[in-house]
Scaffold this motif. Structure first.
Motif, PDB file in Angstrom:
ATOM      1  N   ILE A 150       7.335  29.643  30.504  1.00  0.00           N
ATOM      2  CA  ILE A 150       6.601  29.716  29.236  1.00  0.00           C
ATOM      3  C   ILE A 150       5.284  30.465  29.418  1.00  0.00           C
ATOM      4  O   ILE A 150       4.847  31.198  28.523  1.00  0.00           O
ATOM      5  N   VAL A 151       4.665  30.315  30.575  1.00  0.00           N
ATOM      6  CA  VAL A 151       3.358  30.944  30.807  1.00  0.00           C
ATOM      7  C   VAL A 151       3.342  31.896  31.998  1.00  0.00           C
ATOM      8  O   VAL A 151       2.289  32.429  32.342  1.00  0.00           O
ATOM      9  N   GLU A 152       4.465  32.087  32.641  1.00  0.00           N
ATOM     10  CA  GLU A 152       4.536  33.052  33.738  1.00  0.00           C
ATOM     11  C   GLU A 152       5.679  34.021  33.480  1.00  0.00           C
ATOM     12  O   GLU A 152       6.843  33.589  33.387  1.00  0.00           O
ATOM     13  N   PRO A 153       5.363  35.313  33.348  1.00  0.00           N
ATOM     14  CA  PRO A 153       4.005  35.869  33.408  1.00  0.00           C
ATOM     15  C   PRO A 153       3.174  35.438  32.202  1.00  0.00           C
ATOM     16  O   PRO A 153       3.717  35.024  31.174  1.00  0.00           O
ATOM     17  N   ALA A 154       1.845  35.547  32.332  1.00  0.00           N
ATOM     18  CA  ALA A 154       0.946  35.136  31.254  1.00  0.00           C
ATOM     19  C   ALA A 154       1.214  35.965  30.000  1.00  0.00           C
ATOM     20  O   ALA A 154       1.444  37.170  30.074  1.00  0.00           O
ATOM     21  N   LYS A 155       1.211  35.285  28.873  1.00  0.00           N
ATOM     22  CA  LYS A 155       1.413  35.933  27.586  1.00  0.00           C
ATOM     23  C   LYS A 155       0.158  35.753  26.746  1.00  0.00           C
ATOM     24  O   LYS A 155      -0.427  34.679  26.727  1.00  0.00           O
ATOM     25  N   LYS A 156      -0.234  36.772  26.048  1.00  0.00           N
ATOM     26  CA  LYS A 156      -1.536  36.814  25.395  1.00  0.00           C
ATOM     27  C   LYS A 156      -1.788  35.615  24.487  1.00  0.00           C
ATOM     28  O   LYS A 156      -2.887  35.054  24.491  1.00  0.00           O
ATOM     29  N   TRP A 157      -0.790  35.201  23.713  1.00  0.00           N
ATOM     30  CA  TRP A 157      -1.009  34.191  22.677  1.00  0.00           C
ATOM     31  C   TRP A 157      -0.481  32.813  23.043  1.00  0.00           C
ATOM     32  O   TRP A 157      -0.551  31.891  22.243  1.00  0.00           O
ATOM     33  N   VAL A 158       0.038  32.651  24.255  1.00  0.00           N
ATOM     34  CA  VAL A 158       0.736  31.418  24.627  1.00  0.00           C
ATOM     35  C   VAL A 158      -0.016  30.653  25.704  1.00  0.00           C
ATOM     36  O   VAL A 158      -0.343  31.209  26.758  1.00  0.00           O
ATOM     37  N   PHE A 159      -0.252  29.363  25.433  1.00  0.00           N
ATOM     38  CA  PHE A 159      -0.884  28.452  26.387  1.00  0.00           C
ATOM     39  C   PHE A 159       0.051  27.246  26.550  1.00  0.00           C
ATOM     40  O   PHE A 159       0.988  27.062  25.780  1.00  0.00           O
ATOM     41  N   LYS A 160      -0.210  26.406  27.524  1.00  0.00           N
ATOM     42  CA  LYS A 160       0.697  25.293  27.796  1.00  0.00           C
ATOM     43  C   LYS A 160      -0.072  24.123  28.371  1.00  0.00           C
ATOM     44  O   LYS A 160      -0.915  24.308  29.256  1.00  0.00           O
ATOM     45  N   THR A 161       0.218  22.912  27.890  1.00  0.00           N
ATOM     46  CA  THR A 161      -0.488  21.736  28.392  1.00  0.00           C
ATOM     47  C   THR A 161       0.349  20.881  29.329  1.00  0.00           C
ATOM     48  O   THR A 161      -0.200  20.063  30.064  1.00  0.00           O
ATOM     49  N   ASP A 377      -3.889  32.993  33.735  1.00  0.00           N
ATOM     50  CA  ASP A 377      -3.446  31.608  33.934  1.00  0.00           C
ATOM     51  C   ASP A 377      -3.644  30.834  32.635  1.00  0.00           C
ATOM     52  O   ASP A 377      -4.752  30.391  32.326  1.00  0.00           O
ATOM     53  N   HIS A 378      -2.581  30.668  31.863  1.00  0.00           N
ATOM     54  CA  HIS A 378      -2.646  29.944  30.593  1.00  0.00           C
ATOM     55  C   HIS A 378      -2.083  28.533  30.710  1.00  0.00           C
ATOM     56  O   HIS A 378      -1.716  27.921  29.719  1.00  0.00           O
ATOM     57  N   LEU A 379      -2.032  28.021  31.947  1.00  0.00           N
ATOM     58  CA  LEU A 379      -1.755  26.609  32.205  1.00  0.00           C
ATOM     59  C   LEU A 379      -3.032  25.913  32.636  1.00  0.00           C
ATOM     60  O   LEU A 379      -3.390  24.870  32.110  1.00  0.00           O
ATOM     61  N   GLY A 380      -3.699  26.483  33.613  1.00  0.00           N
ATOM     62  CA  GLY A 380      -5.004  25.985  34.018  1.00  0.00           C
ATOM     63  C   GLY A 380      -5.005  24.703  34.813  1.00  0.00           C
ATOM     64  O   GLY A 380      -6.056  24.088  35.003  1.00  0.00           O
ATOM     65  N   LEU A 381      -3.853  24.253  35.307  1.00  0.00           N
ATOM     66  CA  LEU A 381      -3.758  23.029  36.100  1.00  0.00           C
ATOM     67  C   LEU A 381      -3.316  23.370  37.512  1.00  0.00           C
ATOM     68  O   LEU A 381      -2.508  24.286  37.718  1.00  0.00           O
TER      69      LEU A 381
END
Length: 400
Positions: A150-161, A377-381
């Motif tokens: 979902i977030v790899e590779p990073a996508k401009k508008w997509v984040f994930k918790t 990095d749109h996961l950040g964990l």
């Protein structure tokens, strides 16, 4: 051109003036969102939060706490004055766990409802299916699902918790090594999360000092696991790692117990709900899985920075709904709170301003961990966001 956005032209453009809404309708929307005085809600257009969740079918145990959490905290935000002086309106759609319903659900929120943010995608399959729509629509999307894809590779508008399947593989393999277990069998369901998790675990095993001695799969709708369990029992595996979501995970656990397999049984964070323990019954005893600190908040050391946040969420959720919290509700809480903070910092709900503010999130302490986003990095964990949990006497116990 106004910064207020309207989705139209079938993804070809996003910026336009929203149509005028009658004050009476806006007042009704504000009241539905909850909490704001009618006078204020009647004069200000609401900020629209769109959410596609799995609220029926085998994955309902995941989606239900997500929706309850969003409803609870949208109401709380509205009671505190909303965001930027505007009320919030939550619009949710049930995908029923059916991939065919995902595309029309997201299109409805983007096209007809013109939402300012998307929170959801309970399952990896739903989140992955939504990615092309979200990227073309240029709307911030905070996914609640597990696949690292979902977030790899990073996508401009997509984040994930939600923590990733790759993180789960690493945590399980580390715990296996600590127990002196090096041979594991994989049983993955034929779903977006199962396939992604299988790929990640196969790729990480050797470097983790673990050998995958059997790699098997199953249809998540099937009830008879005798064939794969016979193959697992005939192997020299010391442990079994189940990669699946929803009701099938509990059915497999009961089947393993009934078959009398003497294996260390592991799942991933997809079972981080008491619904799993209730469905699996006595067979859940001794099951280990990695999960967020949220579900063992009371067992955390006092100095743990997540303890206060996790306990406050737990108290609020249980006071509103009873029962117990789950990691899934925590994912929804973190998504909503991260987005709300980004809106405050941006001083706007304009899409790119909020996206940039989200990407600048650094040090957010949530139920899932401490988040440090970056452009790539749109996961950040990191690995410290995961704890190892064991089910004992029908409850969760913190192992590591």
């Amino acid at each position: 051109m106004s910064s207020i956005r309207m989705f139209h032209c079938r993804f070809s453009c996003r910026t336009a003036i929203r149509p005028w809404w009658p004050a009476a309708l806006l007042g009704l929307l504000g009241l539905l969102a909850g909490g704001l005085p009618p006078a204020q809600a009647g004069t200000v257009e609401p900020i629209r939060i769109g959410s596609v969740l799995t609220l029926s079918g085998p994955g309902a145990a995941l989606g239900e706490p997500e929706l309850k959490t969003l409803q609870l905290y949208v109401e709380r935000l509205n009671a505190a004055g909303g965001l930027l002086g505007r009320p919030l309106r939550l619009i949710h759609v049930d995908d029923g766990g059916e991939l065919a319903k995902v595309d029309p659900a997201f299109r409805r929120l983007l096209d007809a409802e013109r939402v300012d943010v998307l929170i959801g995608g309970t399952t990896s399959s739903a989140s992955l299916a939504a990615l092309p729509l979200v990227e073309r629509a240029e709307v911030p999307f905070l996914s609640l699902a597990g696949s690292v894809l979902i977030v790899e590779p990073a996508k401009k508008w997509v984040f994930k918790t939600a923590h990733t399947d790759r993180m789960a593989c690493d945590k399980v393999f580390a715990d296996l090594r600590a127990r002196g277990l090096t041979r594991v069998a994989l049983l993955s369901e034929a779903s977006g999360y199962g396939r992604s998790g299988r790929f990640q675990c196969l790729a990480r095993a050797a470097a983790s000092g673990v050998q995958v001695v059997l790699d098997d799969s199953h249809d998540p709708k099937e009830a008879d696991f005798s064939a794969p369990l016979a193959r697992i029992g005939a192997s020299d595996a010391q442990a079994l790692l189940v990669l699946g979501v929803g009701a099938s995970s509990a059915r497999i656990t009961r089947a393993v117990h009934a078959a009398g397999l003497k294996l260390a049984l592991y799942h991933t964070h997809s079972i981080g709900s008491k619904a799993f323990i209730e469905a699996a019954g006595d067979a859940a005893e001794g099951v280990r899985f990695p999960a967020a600190a949220l579900i063992v908040a009371a067992q955390l050391p006092e100095a743990d920075p997540q303890k206060r946040v996790a306990l406050e969420y737990t108290q609020a959720y249980t006071a509103a709904y009873g029962g117990s919290v789950s990691t899934f509700g925590g994912h929804a809480y973190d998504a909503l709170m991260q987005w709300a903070e980004a809106v405050r910092r941006a001083g706007s709900v304009e899409a790119d301003a909020v996206r940039r503010a989200l990407e600048a999130t650094h040090g957010y302490v949530g139920t899932g961990g401490i988040v440090h986003y970056a452009p790539t990095d749109h996961l950040g964990l990191d690995a410290t966001a995961f704890r190892m949990i064991e089910i004992r006497n029908g409850d969760w116990r913190l192992i590591d």
